[in-house]
Design an enzyme around this catalytic site. Sequence first.
Site, PDB file in Angstrom:
ATOM      1  N   ARG A   4       5.472  73.469  73.215  1.00  0.00           N
ATOM      2  CA  ARG A   4       6.071  74.377  73.677  1.00  0.00           C
ATOM      3  C   ARG A   4       5.287  73.387  75.128  1.00  0.00           C
ATOM      4  NH1 ARG A   4       1.777  79.152  76.108  1.00  0.00           N
ATOM      5  NH2 ARG A   4       3.171  79.209  77.449  1.00  0.00           N
ATOM      6  N   HIS A   9       3.994  77.566  84.594  1.00  0.00           N
ATOM      7  CA  HIS A   9       2.181  77.723  83.807  1.00  0.00           C
ATOM      8  C   HIS A   9       2.297  77.130  85.314  1.00  0.00           C
ATOM      9  CE1 HIS A   9       0.469  77.066  79.791  1.00  0.00           C
ATOM     10  NE2 HIS A   9      -0.463  76.908  80.923  1.00  0.00           N
ATOM     11  N   GLU A  21       0.871  83.043  81.088  1.00  0.00           N
ATOM     12  CA  GLU A  21      -0.122  83.907  81.819  1.00  0.00           C
ATOM     13  C   GLU A  21      -0.535  85.466  83.503  1.00  0.00           C
ATOM     14  OE1 GLU A  21      -3.602  82.063  80.331  1.00  0.00           O
ATOM     15  OE2 GLU A  21      -2.939  82.011  78.845  1.00  0.00           O
ATOM     16  N   ASN A  36      -1.020  84.551  74.279  1.00  0.00           N
ATOM     17  CA  ASN A  36      -2.428  84.138  73.547  1.00  0.00           C
ATOM     18  C   ASN A  36      -3.807  84.707  74.020  1.00  0.00           C
ATOM     19  OD1 ASN A  36      -0.364  82.051  74.668  1.00  0.00           O
ATOM     20  ND2 ASN A  36      -1.080  81.625  76.888  1.00  0.00           N
ATOM     21  N   TYR A  93      -7.563  84.182  73.374  1.00  0.00           N
ATOM     22  CA  TYR A  93      -8.749  83.339  73.766  1.00  0.00           C
ATOM     23  C   TYR A  93      -9.967  84.580  73.997  1.00  0.00           C
ATOM     24  CZ  TYR A  93      -5.817  79.159  74.664  1.00  0.00           C
ATOM     25  OH  TYR A  93      -5.151  78.613  74.696  1.00  0.00           O
ATOM     26  N   GLU A 137      -0.800  80.120  71.989  1.00  0.00           N
ATOM     27  CA  GLU A 137      -1.405  79.130  72.258  1.00  0.00           C
ATOM     28  C   GLU A 137      -2.866  80.226  71.593  1.00  0.00           C
ATOM     29  OE1 GLU A 137      -2.752  79.346  76.278  1.00  0.00           O
ATOM     30  OE2 GLU A 137      -0.748  78.499  77.164  1.00  0.00           O
TER      31      GLU A 137
HETATM   32  O1  IFM Z   1      -5.737  76.185  79.669  1.00  0.00           O
HETATM   33  C1  IFM Z   1      -5.528  76.945  79.573  1.00  0.00           C
HETATM   34  C2  IFM Z   1      -3.645  77.434  79.568  1.00  0.00           C
HETATM   35  O2  IFM Z   1      -2.912  76.380  80.379  1.00  0.00           O
HETATM   36  C3  IFM Z   1      -3.400  79.098  79.326  1.00  0.00           C
HETATM   37  N1  IFM Z   1      -3.974  79.727  78.354  1.00  0.00           N
HETATM   38  C4  IFM Z   1      -5.293  79.407  78.719  1.00  0.00           C
HETATM   39  C5  IFM Z   1      -5.579  77.754  78.226  1.00  0.00           C
HETATM   40  C6  IFM Z   1      -7.307  78.010  78.490  1.00  0.00           C
HETATM   41  O3  IFM Z   1      -8.212  78.024  78.881  1.00  0.00           O
END
Ligand code: IFM
Length: 452
Positions: free
Chosen positions: A79, A123, A168, A296, A298, A356
């Site tokens: 990606r 992005h 995002e 994504n 996190y 991600e």
């Molecule tokens: O680095 C970022 C990425 O650009 C977008 N998602 C979260 C990642 C980690 O913070």
Amino acid sequence: MKNSDAIEFPDGFIWGAATAAYQIEGSRSADGGGESIWDVFARNGGTLNGDNGDIAADHYRRYPQDHRLARELGLRSLRMSFSWPRISPDGSGTLNPAGFDHYDRVLDSLLENELTPMVTLYHWDLPQALQDKGGWLNRDTAHRFADYAASATRHFGDRVPFWITTNEPWSCAFLGYARGLHAPGIRDYHAAGVVAHNLNLAHGLAVPAIRSNVREAQVGVVHCLQVIEPFSNSPADIEAAMAVDGEANGLFLEPLLKGSYPPHMFQYLPCLCDEKTVKDGDLECIAAPIDFLGLNYYVHEVARFDRTIPIIHAQRMAPLGPLTSIGSGLSPDGLEEILLKPVRDYGSSLPIYITEIGYLFNDYINPEGTVNDSARIKYYDEAFRAAHRAMKQGVDLRGIYAWTLLDDFEWDSGYSSRYGIVFVEYGTQNRIPKDSAYWLRDVARRNGLARG
Ligand code: IFM
């Protein structure tokens, strides 16, 4: 099934890695590229130590070797994102042939290495020229994005099966315009609401533009869904958690999957029911059918009522338990909930890619010259098992992309810590696959996880 049993993923499951242009390319002004908001934000002191993307991992020049390495590591897909200001330096229609030539070479190299390209159009590196006209606060930026999406897909559509509109939007809107942590560094919660809508609109406008150029395209959008729990069962904490969940998840999933904004968010963001921001037809446009959802993962946080926090009165905190190196909750199991959310909350049956998932750490090269990131491996192992549990419950997960291939510029925190499965020695630009890269290679080969 025990947590350590061997598990298999379906045939054709994609194991990949994700990257983003500004974070790895460097060569910022090469070949007539324009300035982005991150160049300016970094220059103005918005990032740790003033770090910027001027050199980064030098991927602009080293992509052939990086693609070979990704192939050797058994990945099937990469990606990547296009830098909008390289393709259109002023963001408003002037196109830069050298920018197209560069990404022609990059895509050809991916294909030569049998890596399926998944391309993100936005992005976070907005052309500064558009920021000068208001950036994402200006509704016109959404139209300029659709024009850029049309130009890019017209040119590159023959080689790219997966197109992602925006990455995002929550981060762009709420880190960039409410908390001021990301470019353009604005702190205004209401502005973030307008930006969230304009980014949703940008996605919706781009979908038909992409489809008209690439009939077979798989078109999607990437959201960073967040697990948000109330601190306690008190009504105030539950309301705080609903506000944070609405901001992080509902503002983006609901218009996309249901064609509306969550009504409980109107009290915090009145712009969402104001026709100056949300015009007739916008919600239908945003809800245009797509082919997949990129998620994504996190964030797992706890929300607690706090009167001192303006507008949403919700304090975000890390949950009890282990934390990442920047103090957020370390919760690989939360991936199961994230994958189930679109199904449970909106009845969605869209195919999903985890676009991600990553583990931030202060990795280092040990005296033997290797990088032992066993904590990252453990995180991935647990998260992939969580993904597999979600699949058993009916989630149509088609692939997982590690964040990220190479250590990179991590936005406001610069180069202070590392997410890559490949270590980058910034002084020499040497690449050293970490233990997690070899582990991921074995996962990809086996298409599953060995008994733990
Ligand atoms: O680095 C970022 C990425 O650009 C977008 N998602 C979260 C990642 C980690 O913070």
